[in-house]
Design a protein around this motif. Sequence first.
Motif, PDB file in Angstrom:
ATOM      1  N   LEU A  17       0.836  -1.208   0.000  1.00 52.28           N
ATOM      2  CA  LEU A  17       0.000   0.000   0.000  1.00 52.28           C
ATOM      3  C   LEU A  17       0.865   1.249   0.000  1.00 52.28           C
ATOM      4  N   ALA A  18       2.011   1.162   0.687  1.00 54.15           N
ATOM      5  CA  ALA A  18       2.898   2.331   0.722  1.00 54.15           C
ATOM      6  C   ALA A  18       3.420   2.636  -0.671  1.00 54.15           C
ATOM      7  N   GLY A  19       3.701   1.606  -1.441  1.00 61.59           N
ATOM      8  CA  GLY A  19       4.073   1.782  -2.843  1.00 61.59           C
ATOM      9  C   GLY A  19       5.371   2.516  -3.058  1.00 61.59           C
ATOM     10  N   SER A  20       6.239   2.614  -2.036  1.00 65.52           N
ATOM     11  CA  SER A  20       7.469   3.401  -2.153  1.00 65.52           C
ATOM     12  C   SER A  20       8.660   2.584  -2.622  1.00 65.52           C
ATOM     13  N   LEU A  21       8.532   1.225  -2.661  1.00 70.42           N
ATOM     14  CA  LEU A  21       9.667   0.382  -3.023  1.00 70.42           C
ATOM     15  C   LEU A  21       9.853   0.267  -4.525  1.00 70.42           C
ATOM     16  N   GLY A  22       8.806   0.461  -5.271  1.00 70.56           N
ATOM     17  CA  GLY A  22       8.908   0.395  -6.727  1.00 70.56           C
ATOM     18  C   GLY A  22       9.102  -1.004  -7.264  1.00 70.56           C
ATOM     19  N   VAL A  23       8.746  -2.039  -6.486  1.00 74.85           N
ATOM     20  CA  VAL A  23       8.835  -3.436  -6.939  1.00 74.85           C
ATOM     21  C   VAL A  23       7.487  -4.111  -6.709  1.00 74.85           C
ATOM     22  N   ALA A  24       7.349  -5.326  -7.291  1.00 76.30           N
ATOM     23  CA  ALA A  24       6.088  -6.054  -7.166  1.00 76.30           C
ATOM     24  C   ALA A  24       6.055  -6.745  -5.802  1.00 76.30           C
ATOM     25  N   VAL A  25       5.726  -5.948  -4.771  1.00 73.24           N
ATOM     26  CA  VAL A  25       5.698  -6.479  -3.411  1.00 73.24           C
ATOM     27  C   VAL A  25       4.633  -7.568  -3.269  1.00 73.24           C
ATOM     28  N   ALA A  26       3.535  -7.460  -3.991  1.00 71.95           N
ATOM     29  CA  ALA A  26       2.428  -8.416  -3.866  1.00 71.95           C
ATOM     30  C   ALA A  26       2.823  -9.826  -4.275  1.00 71.95           C
ATOM     31  N   VAL A  27       3.967  -9.965  -4.982  1.00 74.62           N
ATOM     32  CA  VAL A  27       4.428 -11.303  -5.334  1.00 74.62           C
ATOM     33  C   VAL A  27       4.654 -12.139  -4.075  1.00 74.62           C
ATOM     34  N   LEU A  28       4.970 -11.443  -2.969  1.00 77.77           N
ATOM     35  CA  LEU A  28       5.238 -12.159  -1.721  1.00 77.77           C
ATOM     36  C   LEU A  28       4.005 -12.860  -1.165  1.00 77.77           C
ATOM     37  N   TYR A  29       2.821 -12.605  -1.750  1.00 78.99           N
ATOM     38  CA  TYR A  29       1.633 -13.349  -1.303  1.00 78.99           C
ATOM     39  C   TYR A  29       1.769 -14.868  -1.557  1.00 78.99           C
ATOM     40  N   VAL A  30       2.705 -15.208  -2.440  1.00 79.90           N
ATOM     41  CA  VAL A  30       2.922 -16.638  -2.673  1.00 79.90           C
ATOM     42  C   VAL A  30       3.409 -17.317  -1.394  1.00 79.90           C
ATOM     43  N   VAL A  31       4.090 -16.539  -0.518  1.00 80.33           N
ATOM     44  CA  VAL A  31       4.524 -17.100   0.762  1.00 80.33           C
ATOM     45  C   VAL A  31       3.314 -17.471   1.608  1.00 80.33           C
ATOM     46  N   VAL A  32       2.301 -16.611   1.567  1.00 85.32           N
ATOM     47  CA  VAL A  32       1.063 -16.887   2.306  1.00 85.32           C
ATOM     48  C   VAL A  32       0.406 -18.165   1.782  1.00 85.32           C
ATOM     49  N   ILE A  33       0.400 -18.308   0.460  1.00 86.24           N
ATOM     50  CA  ILE A  33      -0.220 -19.502  -0.144  1.00 86.24           C
ATOM     51  C   ILE A  33       0.555 -20.763   0.243  1.00 86.24           C
ATOM     52  N   LEU A  34       1.893 -20.673   0.229  1.00 82.91           N
ATOM     53  CA  LEU A  34       2.700 -21.846   0.577  1.00 82.91           C
ATOM     54  C   LEU A  34       2.526 -22.215   2.045  1.00 82.91           C
ATOM     55  N   ILE A  35       2.416 -21.195   2.923  1.00 82.62           N
ATOM     56  CA  ILE A  35       2.158 -21.492   4.340  1.00 82.62           C
ATOM     57  C   ILE A  35       0.793 -22.139   4.504  1.00 82.62           C
ATOM     58  N   SER A  36      -0.192 -21.630   3.763  1.00 82.85           N
ATOM     59  CA  SER A  36      -1.556 -22.149   3.884  1.00 82.85           C
ATOM     60  C   SER A  36      -1.679 -23.568   3.353  1.00 82.85           C
TER      61      SER A  36
END
Length: 502
Positions: A17-36
């Motif tokens: 949401l901060a959007g200040s990194l300039g990278v595809a941060v949402a890709v890290l949701y795959v970690v949530v999927i792997l944990i789940s």
Amino acid sequence: MPVLAGLTALVIFLVDLAGSLGVAVAVLYVVVILISASFADRRALILIAAGCAGLTVLAYLLAHGPSLGQQALLRCLISLSAIAIVTWLAVRHRISTQILRNSERRYRNIFQSTGASIWEEDLSDVRRAMDALVQQGITDVRAHMDASPEFLRHCVSLVRIVDVNEAAMKLVGARDQPHFMSSLQNIFIAETEPSFREFLLAYYEGKSSFSYETMIRTIDGERRSILMAATFPVTDGAHENVLVSIFDITDRIRAEQALEQARAELAHVGRVITLGELTASIAHEVNQPLAAIVTNGEASLRWLERPVPDLAEARECLVELIGEGRRAGDVVNRLRKLATKAAPEHTLVEVRTLIAEAVELVNRQLLEQQIRLTQDLGAHPAVVLADRVQLQQVIINLMINGAQAMATTSVRELTIRLRQDPAEGVIVTVQDTGVGVSEDAMDRLFSAFFSTKASGMGMGLSISRSIIHAHDGRIWVTSAPGAGAAFHFALPLASQAQDPAP
């Protein structure tokens, strides 16, 4: 795990949401999927992935508003693609894992609930020990194992029992698996060694399956007859565990022994009945040599009482007297064997000689009934592995049946044939010219207590069939009503060339 997945998703959402990194941060949701994937089922996993995708889109809209920044949109699409791909892979993995678990659960249920005793054995160390022999220059492992009982026992000690089921523990009387494992040395006895040798050699020689009857001893000391059976896995260098099924056949063996004893007793009763029917023939066969003995004895006395004793003539009479005495002894000996109740003893028997002995006992009855006997026994010896007395009993039974079938016919001819067949071995045929067998009686002819004669007991043919079947042979009849009947029985030829038993 669910809490960790939720916190991870929240942190990723806030950073994105901060959007200040300039990278595809949402890709890290795959970690949530792997944990789940470690706790969620397939449906829940899809819902969690959908939630992650929703958070990705929501963070993009909140951070960039209605303006469409190309780079931000690309990062959003990359994140959504990553979430979709990882979700698909996780669902596939979840399905495969569930199938594997169901298969393992099904295997475990079968392993434990089956009535057969199953031992899972690791033979890897045995394979290495046998390979070591080959490396030492020993090419014939079987011969080495036969000559070295110590090596066999060493190989047996290398067999590792991985698992056993409930039936296996019940078979040997073990309380649980530790009790079973600690009692292995008492379970295996001397009679078990040959079966283990063949089992290990079958495995090492690459055979696909193995079966063997042997003995084991329960923890309480009871000896049990078992059938070992195994199907060896076909592997390429990987020596997998082997499942050995063990079936308790003690009751079956006891039943077979009781049946064999009953069959022997029934055959003895049949022989005694047959001897009763042959009383006239037996008396004639014994009286003939006895009369000759008396005649030769009297003649010897006359030659010796002359003024000048004729020793040569007396000696000749005495030689004939001894011969007739031995003939009488042979008849009595054969009758004694027929009347004796003894366990079957399979020896090498020459069938032509056996038929000749049977004919001697029945010949008088055939003469009294004016039956002409023809014998076609061939020129070559026919040797079978059989109980001499029982086989003679079958031949006598068939000859008597043939004679009785011709009691009311004008043409009375009894023919005995012997021939050899490559497929069936020795075939003996007893053919009469009697009334024949009707179609209704044909199917029941060898049944116990069935007789076509009013005074018959219906046991002769039934006993004959039991005897022939016990010798791995078969017996059958061919007949045309009014044209006589032919009874045939076939026995396998002896497998080894030895002199027949006297």
